[in-house]
Write an enzyme that holds these catalytic residues in place. Sequence first.
Site, PDB file in Angstrom:
ATOM      1  N   GLU A 307       2.506   0.196   7.852  1.00  0.00           N
ATOM      2  CA  GLU A 307       1.659  -0.969   7.584  1.00  0.00           C
ATOM      3  C   GLU A 307       2.388  -2.309   7.567  1.00  0.00           C
ATOM      4  O   GLU A 307       2.167  -3.125   6.686  1.00  0.00           O
ATOM      5  CB  GLU A 307       0.951  -0.800   6.230  1.00  0.00           C
TER       6      GLU A 307
HETATM    7  C1  TNX Z   1      -1.806   3.629   2.599  1.00  0.00           C
HETATM    8  S1  TNX Z   1       0.001   5.799   3.315  1.00  0.00           S
HETATM    9  C2  TNX Z   1      -0.479   3.343   2.320  1.00  0.00           C
HETATM   10  C3  TNX Z   1      -0.080   3.009   0.950  1.00  0.00           C
HETATM   11  C4  TNX Z   1      -1.265   2.883   0.042  1.00  0.00           C
HETATM   12  C5  TNX Z   1      -2.238   3.992   0.313  1.00  0.00           C
HETATM   13  C6  TNX Z   1      -3.410   4.005  -0.604  1.00  0.00           C
HETATM   14  C7  TNX Z   1       0.867   4.710   3.671  1.00  0.00           C
HETATM   15  C8  TNX Z   1       1.971   5.088   4.483  1.00  0.00           C
HETATM   16  N1  TNX Z   1       0.539   3.497   3.228  1.00  0.00           N
HETATM   17  O1  TNX Z   1       0.696   1.842   0.936  1.00  0.00           O
HETATM   18  O2  TNX Z   1      -0.816   2.949  -1.263  1.00  0.00           O
HETATM   19  O3  TNX Z   1      -2.708   3.896   1.631  1.00  0.00           O
HETATM   20  O4  TNX Z   1      -4.196   5.145  -0.422  1.00  0.00           O
END
Ligand code: TNX
Length: 494
Positions: A307
């Site tokens: 992300e």
């Molecule tokens: C996605 S999973 C994210 C996290 C968040 C989560 C909440 C991932 C690699 N990144 O930063 O906490 O969703 O469900």
Amino acid sequence: MAGVPILPAPVRGERRAGRPFLVDATTRVVVAEEPEAVCAAVLLAHRIGRAAGGPVPVGHRDDGEPGAVVLRLAESGDLPLPPGLAPDLAAEAYRVEVDHARVVVTAAEPVGLLRGLAALDQVAVPVQGGLAVPSCAVLDHPRFAWRGLCLDVARHWFAPETLRDVVLLLASLRMNTLHLHLTDDQGWRIETPSRPRLTEVAAATSVGGDPGGFLSRPEYAALVVFAAAHGVTVVPEIDVPGHVNAALHAYPELTPDGAGVPPYTGIEVGFSRLHADVPATAAFVRDVLADVAAMTEGPYLHVGGDEALTLGADEYARLVAMVAEEVCRAGKTLVGWQEVARARLAPGSLVQVWDDREDLSAVADAARRGARVILSPARRTYLDQKPHAGFPVGLDWAGTVELRDAYEWEPADVVPGLPPAAVAGVEAALWTETIRTRDEVLTMLLPRLAAVAEVAWSEPGRRSWPDFAARVAALAPTWDEAGLPWYRSPQVDW
Ligand code: TNX
């Protein structure tokens, strides 16, 4: 199942005719003279002592007399395992044989003894003065070598006692990996000697203004040792190049204008990032990863990679390449979230799938180039997702994840075109944006972690929902006894 309520379901497990073995204050533990095996034996003797109301001895000589629990290290050839079973799977294999006179646990490696003892724990029932272990024979090995939980201690902070509770829970389910998400926008949770301001300045915050905290070096080291004693490897995650607001706050030189950023206590994701062309970035990555690698016994370093929504593809790839080089220099194997599959990775690197709504062809391609894959599909294994819409805590961006959702899925089917041999294993994740207390952590984990543990350990042919539902119900009293709160899923007759 014919008899043994072991969870995850074993390869073979049958009850035998005859009286049970009684564990009481006269029981002896006999163990091979091998330090890690002795450590397992001492843990066992302690548990027996608690049930029997007094300490029991641990010795090394097996005189063949009744009343002993014997832990044997055998050549793996002495265990009837499938030919060609991978060495890391054979290491966790175990055999348990119980009759009224003796309990014998056999494994090729001390870690296999631990797995056998975890299974034994589940078949033992409390009786007056101790425990009764039904006569039985079990032969077992895991399907996948990586069976873990990712716990987010960055959004909210959880003290070492809670982390130890989680280690014990993992070990009881024969899981072997505690992946700690140690850094994120909201806080930095591990003492990092080369960059002391990370914890001096950026550890005090959490989501919503809740208190922060961090693991000092000795606390982290102690956790690694505690986990290892229970056959659990700690995998530290330093999340870069996104999710770095805490780092930018502590070290303003990581921002392009050098002005830094304010602390962040919200729950948005994806806004913060490192900058490939800012001079301080490369040294930061090198020093921080070297620090964490030096403190970590296990072979893995998780570098996040998820992300980074404000980074262009080229700069993202440059930053991941920079990170990968440092992981390699530190002598560790890289683990990263699925986004890192777009960068060039050393063969043997691990890519962790989380968002199975995305196109995962880059993951299958990376696997064809030698990467291995950990499966954490959010709709199955994200235990921060609410089990049902009315649940008081948790998120729901991936939908609800009830117990049966966490159970009925097949790891080999998640990534289209993935060679089956590329599957390293399965990991659940507990993100903690909305999870603030130890009891909330445990309630999100139980019983759903048991479902993920069985998907990770047991072959599909050994898994069935009605059978699982009965065995998971049998575990609930042990959670109560251990003071672990759990969610009473309406899908099970507790
Ligand atoms: C996605 S999973 C994210 C996290 C968040 C989560 C909440 C991932 C690699 N990144 O930063 O906490 O969703 O469900």
